[in-house]
Design a protein around this motif. Structure first.
Motif, PDB file in Angstrom:
ATOM      1  N   VAL A 127       0.846  -1.194   0.000  1.00 40.12           N
ATOM      2  CA  VAL A 127       0.000   0.000   0.000  1.00 40.12           C
ATOM      3  C   VAL A 127       0.879   1.241   0.000  1.00 40.12           C
ATOM      4  O   VAL A 127       0.686   2.152  -0.817  1.00 40.12           O
ATOM      5  CB  VAL A 127      -0.963   0.014   1.213  1.00 40.12           C
ATOM      6  CG1 VAL A 127      -1.654   1.360   1.357  1.00 40.12           C
ATOM      7  CG2 VAL A 127      -1.978  -1.118   1.106  1.00 40.12           C
ATOM      8  N   ARG A 128       1.857   1.280   0.886  1.00 41.08           N
ATOM      9  CA  ARG A 128       2.726   2.464   1.003  1.00 41.08           C
ATOM     10  C   ARG A 128       3.516   2.720  -0.274  1.00 41.08           C
ATOM     11  O   ARG A 128       3.763   3.853  -0.637  1.00 41.08           O
ATOM     12  CB  ARG A 128       3.692   2.304   2.179  1.00 41.08           C
ATOM     13  CG  ARG A 128       3.005   2.339   3.520  1.00 41.08           C
ATOM     14  CD  ARG A 128       3.874   1.914   4.696  1.00 41.08           C
ATOM     15  NE  ARG A 128       5.259   1.711   4.429  1.00 41.08           N
ATOM     16  CZ  ARG A 128       6.256   2.445   4.942  1.00 41.08           C
ATOM     17  NH1 ARG A 128       5.989   3.414   5.769  1.00 41.08           N
ATOM     18  NH2 ARG A 128       7.507   2.173   4.656  1.00 41.08           N
ATOM     19  N   ALA A 129       3.902   1.659  -0.962  1.00 41.42           N
ATOM     20  CA  ALA A 129       4.687   1.790  -2.188  1.00 41.42           C
ATOM     21  C   ALA A 129       3.795   1.956  -3.422  1.00 41.42           C
ATOM     22  O   ALA A 129       4.305   2.049  -4.540  1.00 41.42           O
ATOM     23  CB  ALA A 129       5.591   0.571  -2.357  1.00 41.42           C
ATOM     24  N   ARG A 130       2.489   1.985  -3.219  1.00 42.11           N
ATOM     25  CA  ARG A 130       1.528   2.072  -4.326  1.00 42.11           C
ATOM     26  C   ARG A 130       1.755   0.944  -5.340  1.00 42.11           C
ATOM     27  O   ARG A 130       1.773   1.153  -6.545  1.00 42.11           O
ATOM     28  CB  ARG A 130       1.606   3.439  -5.002  1.00 42.11           C
ATOM     29  CG  ARG A 130       1.143   4.571  -4.133  1.00 42.11           C
ATOM     30  CD  ARG A 130       1.130   5.890  -4.888  1.00 42.11           C
ATOM     31  NE  ARG A 130       0.457   6.916  -4.141  1.00 42.11           N
ATOM     32  CZ  ARG A 130       1.079   7.793  -3.354  1.00 42.11           C
ATOM     33  NH1 ARG A 130       2.382   7.747  -3.213  1.00 42.11           N
ATOM     34  NH2 ARG A 130       0.387   8.707  -2.713  1.00 42.11           N
ATOM     35  N   GLU A 131       1.915  -0.252  -4.813  1.00 43.15           N
ATOM     36  CA  GLU A 131       2.207  -1.432  -5.631  1.00 43.15           C
ATOM     37  C   GLU A 131       1.137  -2.515  -5.498  1.00 43.15           C
ATOM     38  O   GLU A 131       1.419  -3.683  -5.715  1.00 43.15           O
ATOM     39  CB  GLU A 131       3.580  -2.005  -5.251  1.00 43.15           C
ATOM     40  CG  GLU A 131       4.742  -1.114  -5.600  1.00 43.15           C
ATOM     41  CD  GLU A 131       5.077  -1.104  -7.088  1.00 43.15           C
ATOM     42  OE1 GLU A 131       4.425  -1.833  -7.870  1.00 43.15           O
ATOM     43  OE2 GLU A 131       5.989  -0.370  -7.469  1.00 43.15           O
TER      44      GLU A 131
END
Length: 181
Positions: A127-131
């Motif tokens: 989520v944090r890495a937008r992956e």
């Protein structure tokens, strides 16, 4: 490596756990199968080898599967719910010759708790890495297995249950049949 080693291991283990309940039937039928999963996925710490533990691990699968079928806001809610439910408290740990990595529950926590929290922490990294697009469903017809595409070019389409080979054989046979016509 796209993510930290522990993140990749947890993502792969979460997908593998989800896929133990699917079209091929129950792949965690007994404690021996859970033992093999525990070893194959590199888990450490407490492992009770009981029916209760097996049930708890099996009960985690639908929660994890929902992550693959959800949109980002729901994924965040599911991840936060798992972390809250299991009282996760991230800490840097080194053990078994592994460099420092995050554990968010003690090593003596129940196995299902450790699996849930490790999966949730790994999903939080996605989520944090937008992956989140790396979470996929196998593209082979009638296969509902999940996968994590950790390839650099995001090209993985099939799960590890031989679906890629079956798709290649089907395409080959179609080309041969078209060539004969």
């Amino acid at each position: 490596m796209l993510f930290a080693h522990d993140t990749e291991c947890s993502l792969i283990a979460a997908a593998a756990l989800v896929n133990t309940a699917g079209r091929d039937g129950e792949l965690l039928p007994d404690i021996a199968a859970l033992d093999a999963f525990f070893v194959r996925r590199g888990y450490s710490g407490r492992h009770e080898q009981t029916e209760a533990e097996l049930r708890a691990v099996r009960e985690l699968r639908p929660q994890l599967r929902r992550i693959w079928y959800s949109e980002p806001p729901e994924i965040v809610a599911l991840v936060n719910g798992l972390l809250l439910e299991h009282r996760a408290l991230p800490q840097l740990i080194e053990h078994d010759g592994e460099p420092y990595h995050l554990h968010a529950v003690p090593r003596d926590a129940p196995l299902a708790t450790r699996i849930a929290v490790e999966a949730a922490m790994a999903m939080a990294d996605l989520v944090r890495a937008r992956e989140l697009s790396r979470l996929r469903i196998c593209e082979y017809p009638d296969c509902d297995n999940v996968l994590v595409d950790l390839s650099r070019n995001r090209s993985r389409r099939f799960c590890e249950a031989g679906c890629g080979n079956r798709a290649a054989v089907t395409a080959y046979r179609a080309r041969r049949a078209a060539g004969r016509s």
